[in-house]
Design a protein around this motif. Structure first.
Motif, short mmCIF file in Angstrom:
data_model
loop_
_atom_site.label_atom_id
_atom_site.label_comp_id
_atom_site.label_asym_id
_atom_site.label_seq_id
_atom_site.Cartn_x
_atom_site.Cartn_y
_atom_site.Cartn_z
N LYS A 9 -19.93 -9.40 32.60
CA LYS A 9 -20.23 -8.14 31.44
C LYS A 9 -18.69 -7.87 31.02
CE LYS A 9 -24.21 -6.33 34.14
NZ LYS A 9 -24.77 -5.32 35.03
N LEU A 10 -18.81 -7.63 29.76
CA LEU A 10 -17.47 -7.43 29.04
C LEU A 10 -17.50 -6.07 28.33
CD1 LEU A 10 -16.12 -10.95 27.94
CD2 LEU A 10 -15.48 -9.79 30.06
N GLU A 11 -16.82 -5.11 28.43
CA GLU A 11 -16.79 -4.07 27.63
C GLU A 11 -15.47 -3.77 26.98
OE1 GLU A 11 -17.94 0.48 28.30
OE2 GLU A 11 -18.96 -0.95 29.46
N ASN A 12 -15.29 -3.69 25.77
CA ASN A 12 -14.14 -3.45 25.00
C ASN A 12 -12.96 -4.67 25.20
OD1 ASN A 12 -15.20 -1.38 23.58
ND2 ASN A 12 -14.51 0.20 25.25
N ILE A 13 -13.48 -5.80 25.37
CA ILE A 13 -12.40 -7.00 25.68
C ILE A 13 -12.48 -7.85 24.41
CG2 ILE A 13 -11.99 -8.76 27.33
CD1 ILE A 13 -11.79 -5.99 28.55
N ARG A 14 -11.17 -7.63 23.97
CA ARG A 14 -11.00 -8.60 22.70
C ARG A 14 -12.29 -8.51 21.70
NH1 ARG A 14 -7.71 -13.76 25.30
NH2 ARG A 14 -5.94 -12.60 26.12
N VAL A 15 -12.78 -9.53 21.33
CA VAL A 15 -13.78 -9.52 20.44
C VAL A 15 -15.13 -8.82 20.76
CG1 VAL A 15 -12.99 -11.47 19.10
CG2 VAL A 15 -14.66 -11.87 20.66
N PHE A 16 -15.25 -8.56 22.11
CA PHE A 16 -16.74 -8.17 22.56
C PHE A 16 -16.68 -6.44 22.87
CE2 PHE A 16 -16.25 -12.55 24.24
CZ PHE A 16 -17.32 -12.96 23.72
N LYS A 17 -17.46 -5.97 21.96
CA LYS A 17 -17.63 -4.60 22.18
C LYS A 17 -18.38 -4.15 23.50
CE LYS A 17 -17.31 -0.25 20.96
NZ LYS A 17 -16.03 0.72 21.26
N LYS A 59 0.39 -14.89 34.55
CA LYS A 59 0.11 -13.76 34.73
C LYS A 59 -0.26 -12.79 33.83
CE LYS A 59 0.33 -10.77 38.87
NZ LYS A 59 -0.76 -11.19 39.25
N ILE A 60 -1.52 -11.94 33.76
CA ILE A 60 -1.31 -11.14 32.45
C ILE A 60 -1.77 -9.82 32.95
CG2 ILE A 60 -2.16 -12.82 30.74
CD1 ILE A 60 -5.01 -12.15 31.39
N LYS A 61 -1.50 -8.69 32.19
CA LYS A 61 -1.93 -7.56 32.26
C LYS A 61 -3.31 -6.97 31.86
CE LYS A 61 1.58 -6.16 30.34
NZ LYS A 61 2.84 -5.16 29.60
N PHE A 62 -4.25 -6.27 32.48
CA PHE A 62 -5.48 -6.06 32.02
C PHE A 62 -5.26 -5.40 30.55
CE2 PHE A 62 -9.49 -3.52 31.77
CZ PHE A 62 -10.32 -4.54 31.78
N THR A 63 -4.49 -4.68 30.25
CA THR A 63 -4.39 -4.13 29.04
C THR A 63 -3.96 -4.91 27.82
OG1 THR A 63 -1.90 -3.47 29.28
CG2 THR A 63 -3.45 -1.70 29.98
N ASP A 64 -3.85 -6.17 28.08
CA ASP A 64 -3.58 -7.10 27.18
C ASP A 64 -4.95 -7.58 26.70
OD1 ASP A 64 -0.74 -7.06 27.43
OD2 ASP A 64 -0.67 -8.74 28.91
N LEU A 65 -5.99 -7.39 27.53
CA LEU A 65 -7.32 -8.02 27.33
C LEU A 65 -8.21 -6.95 26.32
CD1 LEU A 65 -8.27 -9.82 30.79
CD2 LEU A 65 -7.42 -10.79 28.55
N ASP A 71 -9.27 2.48 24.01
CA ASP A 71 -8.45 2.97 25.02
C ASP A 71 -8.73 2.54 26.52
OD1 ASP A 71 -6.90 4.91 23.32
OD2 ASP A 71 -8.67 6.39 23.54
N ASP A 72 -9.73 1.84 26.77
CA ASP A 72 -10.17 1.28 27.65
C ASP A 72 -11.01 -0.02 27.67
OD1 ASP A 72 -12.35 2.44 27.28
OD2 ASP A 72 -12.25 3.93 28.86
N SER A 92 -12.98 -4.74 37.21
CA SER A 92 -11.62 -4.56 36.60
C SER A 92 -11.76 -3.65 35.26
CB SER A 92 -10.91 -5.91 36.09
OG SER A 92 -10.82 -6.68 37.12
N TYR A 93 -11.20 -2.73 35.40
CA TYR A 93 -11.08 -1.72 34.32
C TYR A 93 -9.78 -0.94 34.04
CZ TYR A 93 -12.12 1.50 38.01
OH TYR A 93 -12.05 2.45 38.95
#
Length: 94
Positions: A9-17, A59-65, A71-72, A92-93
């Motif tokens: 499940k993706l929420e507010n991740i790149r192209v996915f609301k 390695k990436i930061k969650f905020t990059d996604l 905001d989240d 992860s959030y």
């Protein structure tokens, strides 16, 4: 050791609301036009499991996604170990 991903499940991740992906046993194929989010699905799984961008191993930061303008965000992964016959949920959030 076998690992089965049941649901992502993706929420507010790149192209996915908000999007939920349910995976079946065996091979799952992800298709779509450029910019549809195919790489985002793989990156989100890699981040949830290993904390890295699975496509390049960095390695990436969650905020990059997180989707631009939000905001989240949230990545929720339900997985099952076939060897241990156990289930786990990774969230992860930010």
């Amino acid at each position: 050791m076998g690992l089965k991903i049941d649901c992502l499940k993706l929420e507010n991740i790149r192209v996915f609301k908000y999007q939920e992906f349910n995976f079946k046993s065996g091979l799952n194929i992800i298709t779509g036009p450029n910019g549809a989010g195919k790489s985002t699905i793989i990156t989100a799984i890699g981040f949830a499991l290993f904390g890295v961008d699975y496509l390049n191993g960095m390695k990436i930061k969650f905020t990059d996604l997180i989707m631009r303008g939000c905001d989240d965000g949230k990545i929720e992964l339900d997985r099952k170990s076939t060897r241990l016959n156990s289930s786990h949920q990774i969230i992860s959030y930010a």
